[in-house]
Each structure stands twice: as structure tokens, then as C-alpha cells.
Scaffold this active site. Structure first.
Site, PDB file in Angstrom:
ATOM      1  CB  CYS A 271       7.929  -5.260   8.146  1.00 34.54           C
ATOM      2  SG  CYS A 271       9.347  -4.407   8.907  1.00 34.54           S
TER       3      CYS A 271
ATOM      4  CB  CYS B 146       3.523   7.201   2.606  1.00 34.68           C
ATOM      5  SG  CYS B 146       4.093   5.975   3.766  1.00 34.68           S
TER       6      CYS B 146
ATOM      7  CB  CYS C  98       2.463   1.891   7.265  1.00 31.08           C
ATOM      8  SG  CYS C  98       3.229   1.894   8.870  1.00 31.08           S
TER       9      CYS C  98
ATOM     10  CB  CYS D  41       4.226  -1.728  13.264  1.00 28.10           C
ATOM     11  SG  CYS D  41       4.251  -1.372  11.502  1.00 28.10           S
TER      12      CYS D  41
ATOM     13  CB  CYS E 183       7.526  -2.291  15.672  1.00 30.08           C
ATOM     14  SG  CYS E 183       9.172  -1.893  15.031  1.00 30.08           S
TER      15      CYS E 183
ATOM     16  CD  GLU F 127      -1.170  -0.667   3.593  1.00 32.07           C
ATOM     17  OE1 GLU F 127      -1.922   0.140   4.149  1.00 32.07           O
ATOM     18  OE2 GLU F 127      -1.149  -1.880   3.866  1.00 32.07           O
TER      19      GLU F 127
HETATM   20  N1  SAH Z   1      10.555   0.593   9.012  1.00 28.07           N
HETATM   21  C1  SAH Z   1      10.718   2.014   8.971  1.00 28.07           C
HETATM   22  C2  SAH Z   1       9.692   2.735   8.143  1.00 28.07           C
HETATM   23  C3  SAH Z   1       8.258   2.305   8.148  1.00 28.07           C
HETATM   24  S1  SAH Z   1       7.174   2.761   9.423  1.00 28.07           S
HETATM   25  C4  SAH Z   1      10.770   2.575  10.365  1.00 28.07           C
HETATM   26  O1  SAH Z   1      10.660   1.817  11.313  1.00 28.07           O
HETATM   27  O2  SAH Z   1      10.996   3.766  10.512  1.00 28.07           O
HETATM   28  C5  SAH Z   1       7.022   4.507   9.442  1.00 28.07           C
HETATM   29  C6  SAH Z   1       6.781   5.062  10.832  1.00 28.07           C
HETATM   30  O3  SAH Z   1       5.467   4.725  11.318  1.00 28.07           O
HETATM   31  C7  SAH Z   1       7.765   4.525  11.871  1.00 28.07           C
HETATM   32  O4  SAH Z   1       8.176   5.569  12.699  1.00 28.07           O
HETATM   33  C8  SAH Z   1       6.900   3.522  12.615  1.00 28.07           C
HETATM   34  O5  SAH Z   1       7.429   3.235  13.881  1.00 28.07           O
HETATM   35  C9  SAH Z   1       5.570   4.235  12.643  1.00 28.07           C
HETATM   36  N2  SAH Z   1       4.399   3.407  12.933  1.00 28.07           N
HETATM   37  C10 SAH Z   1       4.194   2.113  12.656  1.00 28.07           C
HETATM   38  N3  SAH Z   1       2.980   1.708  13.098  1.00 28.07           N
HETATM   39  C11 SAH Z   1       2.402   2.782  13.651  1.00 28.07           C
HETATM   40  C12 SAH Z   1       1.148   3.014  14.276  1.00 28.07           C
HETATM   41  N4  SAH Z   1       0.257   2.044  14.416  1.00 28.07           N
HETATM   42  N5  SAH Z   1       0.897   4.265  14.730  1.00 28.07           N
HETATM   43  C13 SAH Z   1       1.792   5.261  14.589  1.00 28.07           C
HETATM   44  N6  SAH Z   1       2.982   5.109  14.009  1.00 28.07           N
HETATM   45  C14 SAH Z   1       3.301   3.878  13.549  1.00 28.07           C
END
Ligand code: SAH
Length: 350
Positions: free
Chosen positions: A110, A103, A336, A117, A114, A90
Site C-alpha cells: 500500500c 476480509c 492486515c 499499519c 499510515c 492475505e
Molecule cells: N486502506 C483502507 C482499507 C484497509 S485497512 C483504509 O484505510 O480504510 C482497514 C482498516 O484497518 C482501516 O481502518 C485501517 O486504518 C485499520 N488498521 C490498519 N492497521 C491497523 C492496526 N495495526 N490496528 C488496527 N487497525 C488498523
């Protein structure tokens, strides 16, 4: 499936010459690809050459927008792209005063996992190729009525699904392709690369001379908390991430950004703010706070707006430059990985 979008102009020249054609054709094909044309639609290329390319197994872009959702609130558009092997990723197009930011995803899924996420819910399926990442940009540009000369995608953030530095070679190649003069020519300073902090890959990236805006996902300045939220922290802890950010600033003189998703009761207390201030004080950076988007499967909850502003206020009082990022497209699953997760769930149950 072989993609023309994966080729640099030089590689395109090699291909064209290997097919017995004059090398100037390469730039024509390259421009067609970056303008979003599939092989049959390339009007300035002979049918014979087009057939040769197709016979060789080539397709131009390999990425198609199969669904889009437009926010009624702020005209954010969320895309669901399909890839040639049936996988989906997406992307989100956001409207700002200075232009449109896309974006993009860099991987299908991935492996960073995390705790908050949606992208990591099913692990890593596969890396995207450079041409596939590029084709996300090209498709969104065409979708919004843009072409090579008048671009509708002016800024790019690598903040969709995937960890960019975990797909190093393809991401670096993508950055060079999307920046190329004969292509969309998006300036590096209009591109943000966001990483969870893979420091060894980052050290390599420092040597590439690609001066994008670097964004580090910090989310906590306390190792114990960050390790719980981001397993990668067990390998590269808070201090190594901050040290990497400082080295990037030294080298490029570009301000780095720390992402900080505020999670109720996890990383939003006064003590959290004070530790962050202590670690970042005096370093010219920006703390970009966002209230966590709720992901059902993860269960963690975002900080209330009131507490988010209190947290930011503490950072500012402590001398840091901090902003609360506007949450966009909240009515269309803006975060995302959420859209893909939903798509997978719906299609599995069919
Ligand atoms: N893998 C990379 C980029 C992708 S995520 C990274 O970790 O930076 C882009 C951003 O969105 C990152 O800061 C990630 O921690 C954050 N993110 C992921 N899931 C989220 C959520 N549910 N709410 C807010 N931010 C989120």
C-alpha cells in the site's frame, strides 16, 4: 498471465466466440471459474476448448491459498494467498452469527503509509486485478466447503492490504463481478468498502451506483493528529472526509461507518472524544472503535481496554452511536499486512 476470473460474462462471450465456439459456453466457463474450478477441472467443457484456453495463455483463478492459520479462540481463518508472479497477499475469514465475512486485499502492499499499519511498510508493490481480488473470495469459499449455490462467504469487507480507491477500476470491476447473478451474487449491502479518504476517487464512486456500506478510516477528528497518523490527511482533511460521508448518506440513505483505531496517547483523550462528537453530532453514522493491533515495526501502542470503554462511553454520552469492534483471531496475526510482513521477513532471511 491472463486470468479468466478477470472477465465479465460479456467479455467471456467475446473470448469464446473468438475461439469459434458457441456463446452459451461462456456462461458455463464463467460459472466454473466462480465456483473455483481451474481449467482442467471444468468437466462440462470439451477438452478441445480447454486446450484452446490454455494455449491462449489463460489460467482460471491465478490465486492459491498457500498457507492458512486457524484461530483456536474463535475459528477465524487467516489465508496467505500466492499470485502467479510470486507475490503474496492475505485475507481473513471471520465467523459471525449472520454468516462469514471475508476480509480481502486489494493491492500488494500500500502506498498510503499510515503510521500504525503493517501493509504500507514496504510501499506499494502492485495493484491486484479485479479477477485476483475475486479469486481471493472464490478460494476462501471453496476452502470452507462452499460452492455457487451454497455460499460460505456471505459478507465481504475490503479491509485487507491496500487502499481500494487507489486501485479504482479494478475494485469497481471486482464489485460488479462478485455481485453478478451468474457468479457468487454477493449483495452490495453485504459488502463494506473501507477507504482512508481519497475524496476525488470517492466522488467518482458515488456515481457508480454500487450501494455498498461505506467505511471511512478516520482515527482522529483533529487534522494535526490525523495528518501525523495518516499522511493522506494533508491532501484530504477531516472535514472533507466527513463531508464525503454525508454526501454518501444523502445519496444512498445507507449509514456510513467511521473506523477509529484507538492509539494510546495519540487519539484517545477526552478532548479527542469531544471534538469527534462536535463534528459528527446529528449525522446518522456509526463509530467503529478498535484497539490498535500492535505492529512491531511501527511501535505505536493500543489504548487499554479500560480506556477504550471510557472513550466509547464518552461518545455515547455525546449522542453518537459507537461500538468497540471485537478483535478476532488475535492468536494468528489478525491485523492486515502483519502476516505478509512476517512472511516476507522470514523468506528474506532464508
Ligand atoms: N486502506 C483502507 C482499507 C484497509 S485497512 C483504509 O484505510 O480504510 C482497514 C482498516 O484497518 C482501516 O481502518 C485501517 O486504518 C485499520 N488498521 C490498519 N492497521 C491497523 C492496526 N495495526 N490496528 C488496527 N487497525 C488498523
Amino acid at each position: 498471465m491472463k486470468l479468466l476470473s478477470d472477465l465479465t460474462l460479456n467479455e467471456m462471450k467475446g473470448l469464446v466466440e473468438s475461439l469459434g465456439e458457441k456463446s452459451f459456453r461462456a456462461e458455463q466457463i464463467y460459472r466454473n471459474v466462480h465456483a473455483g474450478k481451474e481449467i482442467p477441472d471444468m468437466t462440462n467443457i470439451s477438452s478441445a476448448l480447454k486446450e484452446r484456453l490454455i494455449d491462449e495463455g489463460y489460467t482460471a483463478l491465478g490465486v492459491r491459498i498457500i498457507e492458512h492459520f486457524r484461530s483456536e479462540i474463535d475459528d477465524t481463518v487467516k489465508f496467505l494467498y500466492s499470485l502467479t508472479d510470486g507475490n503474496v497477499v492475505e485475507g481473513v475469514l471471520m465467523r459471525y452469527k449472520y454468516g462469514n465475512t471475508l476480509c480481502v486485499s486489494t493491492q500488494v502492499g500500500c502506498r498510503m503509509n499510515c503510521a500504525f499499519c503493517a501493509s504500507g511498510l514496504n510501499g506499494l508493490k502492485r495493484d491486484l486485478s479485479a479477477g485476483e481480488i475475486l479469486a481471493e473470495v472464490i478460494a476462501a469459499n471453496v476452502f470452507d466447503g462452499g460452492d455457487l449455490k451454497s455460499r460460505k462467504v456471505t459478507n465481504i469487507v475490503l479491509m485487507g492490504s491496500g487502499e481500494p480507491l487507489d486501485n479504482y477500476d479494478n475494485v469497481v470491476k471486482f464489485l460488479r463481478l462478485v455481485n453478478s447473478e451468474e457468479g457468487l451474487n454477493v449483495s452490495y449491502r453485504n459488502i463494506s468498502l473501507s477507504t482512508c479518504g481519497l475524496i476525488d476517487a470517492f466522488d467518482r464512486f458515488l456515481e457508480e451506483d454500487i450501494p455498498v456500506t461505506m467505511t471511512f478510516s478516520l482515527h482522529s477528528a483533529k487534522d494535526e493528529v490525523r495528518s501525523r497518523l495518516m499522511p493522506v490527511n494533508k491532501k484530504y482533511g477531516v472535514d472533507r472526509v466527513i463531508d464525503a460521508a454525508k454526501r454518501y448518506f444523502e445519496k444512498t440513505k445507507r449509514r456510513v461507518v467511521f473506523e477509529y483505531s484507538l492509539i494510546a496517547g495519540e487519539n484517545d483523550t477526552e478532548e479527542d472524544a469531544q471534538i469527534l462528537i462536535k463534528k459528527l453530532k446529528g449525522f446518522p453514522c456509526i463509530v467503529n472503535a478498535i484497539v490498535l493491533n500492535y505492529v512491531k515495526e511501527r511501535g505505536l501502542k493500543g489504548t487499554s481496554r479500560k480506556d477504550a470503554y471510557r472513550f466509547i462511553g464518552l461518545l455515547e454520552k455525546g449522542g453518537l452511536s459507537a461500538t468497540v469492534r471485537r478483535s478476532m483471531g488475535t492468536d494468528i496475526e489478525g491485523a492486515c499486512g502483519q502476516l505478509r510482513a512476517k512472511y516476507l521477513a522470514e523468506n528474506e532471511s532464508k
